[in-house]
Scaffold this active site. Structure first.
Site, short mmCIF file in Angstrom:
data_model
loop_
_atom_site.label_atom_id
_atom_site.label_comp_id
_atom_site.label_asym_id
_atom_site.label_seq_id
_atom_site.Cartn_x
_atom_site.Cartn_y
_atom_site.Cartn_z
N ASP A 13 0.84 -1.23 -0.14
CA ASP A 13 0.12 0.05 0.14
C ASP A 13 0.72 1.09 -0.02
O ASP A 13 0.57 2.22 0.58
CB ASP A 13 -0.87 0.07 1.14
CG ASP A 13 -1.74 -1.32 1.21
OD1 ASP A 13 -2.45 -1.63 0.37
OD2 ASP A 13 -1.71 -2.05 2.42
N LYS A 16 2.24 2.61 -5.03
CA LYS A 16 3.06 2.28 -6.14
C LYS A 16 2.02 2.46 -7.41
O LYS A 16 2.63 2.67 -8.57
CB LYS A 16 3.12 0.68 -6.20
CG LYS A 16 4.13 0.40 -4.97
CD LYS A 16 4.29 -1.30 -5.07
CE LYS A 16 3.15 -2.20 -4.55
NZ LYS A 16 2.57 -2.14 -3.45
N LYS A 18 0.48 4.82 -8.20
CA LYS A 18 0.44 6.33 -8.80
C LYS A 18 1.63 6.30 -9.71
O LYS A 18 1.72 6.99 -10.72
CB LYS A 18 0.36 7.15 -7.74
CG LYS A 18 0.85 8.58 -8.11
CD LYS A 18 0.43 9.74 -7.13
CE LYS A 18 0.93 10.99 -7.66
NZ LYS A 18 0.64 12.29 -6.91
N GLY A 40 -4.26 -4.09 -4.00
CA GLY A 40 -5.08 -3.00 -4.18
C GLY A 40 -4.26 -1.87 -4.75
O GLY A 40 -3.77 -1.20 -4.17
N HIS A 41 -4.66 -1.41 -6.07
CA HIS A 41 -4.14 -0.33 -6.77
C HIS A 41 -5.08 0.87 -6.81
O HIS A 41 -5.99 0.46 -7.71
CB HIS A 41 -3.43 -0.56 -7.94
CG HIS A 41 -2.28 -1.89 -7.63
ND1 HIS A 41 -1.51 -2.42 -8.40
CD2 HIS A 41 -1.54 -1.77 -6.54
CE1 HIS A 41 -0.52 -3.14 -8.04
NE2 HIS A 41 -0.64 -2.80 -6.57
N THR A 42 -4.85 1.83 -6.43
CA THR A 42 -5.95 3.18 -6.62
C THR A 42 -5.29 4.12 -7.56
O THR A 42 -3.98 4.58 -7.37
CB THR A 42 -6.27 3.78 -5.15
OG1 THR A 42 -6.84 2.84 -4.71
CG2 THR A 42 -7.25 4.77 -5.53
N ARG A 141 2.21 -29.04 -6.53
CA ARG A 141 2.05 -29.90 -7.74
C ARG A 141 0.84 -30.87 -8.13
O ARG A 141 0.67 -31.06 -9.43
CB ARG A 141 3.23 -30.65 -8.20
CG ARG A 141 4.69 -29.64 -8.15
CD ARG A 141 5.64 -30.16 -8.12
NE ARG A 141 5.89 -31.12 -6.69
CZ ARG A 141 6.38 -31.99 -6.34
NH1 ARG A 141 7.23 -32.88 -7.27
NH2 ARG A 141 6.43 -32.60 -5.14
N GLN A 227 1.93 -6.06 -3.45
CA GLN A 227 2.35 -6.06 -2.00
C GLN A 227 3.70 -5.49 -1.73
O GLN A 227 4.20 -4.82 -2.72
CB GLN A 227 2.52 -7.63 -1.40
CG GLN A 227 0.93 -8.18 -1.47
CD GLN A 227 0.41 -8.93 -2.63
OE1 GLN A 227 1.05 -9.44 -3.33
NE2 GLN A 227 -0.68 -8.59 -2.87
N THR A 242 2.93 -12.47 2.37
CA THR A 242 1.94 -13.18 1.39
C THR A 242 2.68 -14.28 0.65
O THR A 242 3.86 -14.88 0.98
CB THR A 242 1.69 -12.22 0.43
OG1 THR A 242 0.39 -12.35 -0.33
CG2 THR A 242 2.67 -11.69 -0.46
N THR A 305 -7.81 -1.29 0.44
CA THR A 305 -8.82 -1.19 -0.84
C THR A 305 -9.35 -2.19 -1.15
O THR A 305 -10.42 -2.35 -1.71
CB THR A 305 -7.52 -0.80 -2.22
OG1 THR A 305 -6.60 0.02 -1.45
CG2 THR A 305 -8.13 -0.61 -3.32
P1 IMP Z 1 -2.63 -12.68 1.73
O1 IMP Z 1 -1.88 -12.33 0.72
O2 IMP Z 1 -4.16 -12.53 1.39
O3 IMP Z 1 -2.30 -14.33 1.91
O4 IMP Z 1 -2.31 -12.14 3.09
C1 IMP Z 1 -0.96 -12.12 3.68
C2 IMP Z 1 -0.85 -10.94 4.34
O5 IMP Z 1 -0.31 -10.05 3.47
C3 IMP Z 1 -1.67 -10.44 5.25
O6 IMP Z 1 -1.11 -9.66 6.09
C4 IMP Z 1 -2.48 -9.40 4.39
O7 IMP Z 1 -3.09 -8.28 4.90
C5 IMP Z 1 -1.17 -9.06 3.44
N1 IMP Z 1 -1.28 -8.31 2.36
C6 IMP Z 1 -1.78 -8.79 1.12
N2 IMP Z 1 -1.75 -8.23 0.15
C7 IMP Z 1 -1.77 -6.96 0.65
C8 IMP Z 1 -1.53 -5.38 -0.07
O8 IMP Z 1 -1.67 -5.56 -1.40
N3 IMP Z 1 -1.23 -4.62 0.81
C9 IMP Z 1 -0.93 -4.71 2.28
N4 IMP Z 1 -1.09 -5.97 2.66
C10 IMP Z 1 -1.47 -6.92 2.04
#
Ligand code: IMP
Length: 433
Positions: A13, A16, A18, A40-42, A141, A227, A242, A305
C-alpha cells in the site's frame, strides 16, 4: 532495451499504482509478476478514481499492453469484473491485455480452505482471497490448475473430479468440530469456470514469449510489484507474509523475463509506515482514538482497498526500508503521501532497533525476534503548511524538505519523486532518468 520495476519497500500500500500510472506511458508493456487479487491499486485522474486488484495498473493506458505474468494467481470472476468495470468507465480492454496460460487459477475451494485455516490459531490475517492455498497447490504440484487448462473442457473436468473431493476432505478436517463447511461439487465448479474460460480465451497466451519477443524488438517493459517487500515470502516477516515473491527477484520466475534486462528499479515508500493483517510492526503508533496514528489513518485514508480493514499506522522505519532497498536493488526511491504528515509538531524516524540492551541497524530474520525489538527514534521538526498544492521542491517547507532528505540519507538512495496527494498533478519531480 529498458526494463523498469516499481516495488514497494514496506508492507504494501505504498501508492505504487500512482508511480506506475505516471511512468507507464513511457513503456510498451506493464507487467504484474506476483500475487493476485489481494493487491489494491488506486489511481486518481482528477475526479475519476480507478481501483484495481488484479489487472495491472497499465490497463488504464490504451497504448500499453498489460500482462498478467505466470507468477500471478488469477481469480477469473475478479478478472472479468475489473474488465467490465473499465469498459463501463470508457476504457476498452481487448488485445492490449494478456494473461499467462501458466498462471494458476484460484477456485472457490481455495477461499474456503483459507477461511477455515484463518479460524484456527494459525491465523495470519490474510485478505481472504484464497491466495495462500492456491500457491500451496501450485507448489504442491498435485492440486494446481493453470489458466491454459481452463481452455480444455474434458481435461478440466477430469482434473476437478480428482481434486475437488480431496479439497472437501481437507476443508472439513480444518473446520473440525466447528463444522458449517460447504461441500463443493466438481461438475458445478467446472461448468462455472468453463463459462469464464470463454471470455478469458482471447487474453490467454504464453506471455513469456510475448515479453521476450517484445524485448528483442526493442520494446520497453515496466514491472509492477504487488504487495510490499516486507511481505515477500522469503525475505519478509515470515510467516506474516504473502505467498509470493513481491521483491524484484520474483520477476524472472514470475514473468519469464531474465533479470539481466532490468535497468531501473524504483523503490516506493510512504512518508510513514502502514501494515494490514497480523505480524510485528516496531514503529506502530497504537496511541488510541485521539493519537497520531488515528490522525494519520484518517488523513491518509488508510483503509484497505481490497478488504476495507483499517491499516495499522506507524512512524517511518529506516531500518526496514534500508533492508528492502538492499534486497530489491533499488536505484532510487519515491516518497509518497508526504502531505499526510502536515500539522504535526514533530516527526519521528526509526534509525535503529534495541534488542536485549543492544542497538542494531540490521533487520532481524525472524518475526518473533522483530516482535521484541524496540525502535530507536530520531526526532525531526514538523511543518504546519498544507503541501497538496506544492509542485516544486523549492516550494516545500524547509522541515518537509529536511524530512525527505533524512529518509534519503538513511536509505542511502536518491529521492526521485515526492507525492503530495493522490492526483497525477500532485507530484514533485526531483530528478529523473
Ligand atoms: P494474503 O496475501 O491474502 O495471503 O495475506 C497475507 C498478508 O499479506 C496479510 O497480512 C495481508 O493483510 C497482507 N497483504 C496481502 N496483500 C496486501 C496488499 O496489497 N497490501 C497490504 N497488505 C497485503
Amino acid at each position: 532495451m529498458s526494463c523498469t520495476c516499481v516495488v514497494g519497500l514496506q508492507w504494501g500500500d505504498e501508492a505504487k499504482g500512482k508511480i506506475v500510472d505516471l511512468i507507464g506511458g513511457d513503456h510498451d508493456f506493464v507487467v504484474r509478476y506476483n500475487g493476485g487479487n489481494n493487491a489494491g491499486h488506486t489511481v486518481v485522474w482528477g475526479d475519476r478514481i480507478f481501483k484495481l486488484s488484479l489487472l495491472p495498473t497499465g490497463t488504464l493506458n490504451p497504448n500499453v499492453t498489460s500482462v498478467i505474468g505466470n507468477g500471478v494467481v488469477v481469480y477469473p470472476p475478479q478478472f472479468l469484473k475489473e474488465v467490465d468495470a473499465l469498459a463501463a468507465g470508457g476504457i476498452s480492454v481487448g488485445k492490449n491485455l494478456a494473461v499467462s496460460d501458466h498462471a494458476h487459477v484460484i477456485f472457490p475451494y481455495h477461499m474456503a480452505e483459507e477461511s477455515a485455516t484463518e479460524k484456527t490459531d494459525s491465523s495470519i490475517g490474510t485478505t481472504g482471497r484464497g491466495i495462500g492455498p492456491c500457491y500451496q497447490d501450485k507448489f504442491g504440484r498435485t492440486g494446481g490448475i493453470r489458466l491454459g487448462e481452463l481452455l480444455h473442457p474434458k481435461h478440466l473436468r477430469e482434473r476437478l473430479q480428482s481434486i475437488v473431493p480431496r479439497k472437501n476432505r481437507v476443508i472439513r478436517a480444518l473446520a473440525g468440530d466447528a463444522g458449517g463447511v460447504k461441500e463443493f461439487d466438481a461438475d458445478q465448479v467446472c461448468d462455472e469456470y468453463l463459462g469464464y474460460a470463454e471470455r478469458l480465451r482471447p487474453h490467454v497466451q504464453d506471455t513469456a514469449y510475448l515479453l521476450n519477443d517484445g524485448l528483442k524488438a526493442g520494446k520497453r517493459i515496466l514491472f509492477e510489484a504487488a504487495q510490499g517487500s516486507l511481505l515477500d515470502v522469503d525475505h519478509g516477516t515470515y510467516p506474516y507474509v504473502t505467498s509470493s515473491h513481491s521483491l524484484p527477484s520474483g520477476i524472472w520466475s514470475g514473468s519469464g523475463v531474465p533479470a539481466k534486462h532490468l535497468t531501473r528499479i524504483i523503490g516506493v515508500v510512504k512518508a510513514y509506515t502502514t501494515r494490514v493483517g497480523r505480524g510485528p510492526f516496531p514503529t506502530e503508533l497504537a496511541d488510541g482514538p485521539e493519537g497520531i496514528g488515528e490522525r494519520i489513518r484518517k488523513i491518509g485514508r488508510e483503509y484497505g482497498t481490497v478488504t476495507g480493514r483499517p491499516r495499522r499506522v506507524g512512524w517511518f522505519d529506516a531500518v526496514a526500508s534500508r533492508y528492502t532497498a538492499m534486497l530489491s536493488g533499488a536505484d532510487e526511491i519515491t516518497v509518497m503521501l508526504l502531505d499526510v504528515l502536515s500539522g504535526l509538531d514533530e516527526l519521528r524516524i526509526c534509525v535503529a532497533y534495541e534488542l536485549d540492551g543492544q542497538r542494531r541497524t540490521t533487520f532481524p530474520s525472524d518475526a518473533f525476534v522483530l516482535e521484541r525489538c524496540t525502535p530507536v527514534y530520531e526526532t525531526l521538526p514538523g511543518w504546519k503548511e498544507d503541501l497538496t498544492k506544492v509542485r516544486k521542491a523549492a516550494d516545500l517547507p524547509v522541515a518537509a524538505r529536511k524530512y525527505v532528505e533524512r529518509i534519503s540519507e538513511l536509505i542511502a538512495l536518491p529521492v526521485s519523486v515526492v507525492s503530495v496527494g493522490p492526483d497525477r498533478a500532485q507530484t514533485i519531480m526531483l530528478q529523473g532518468k
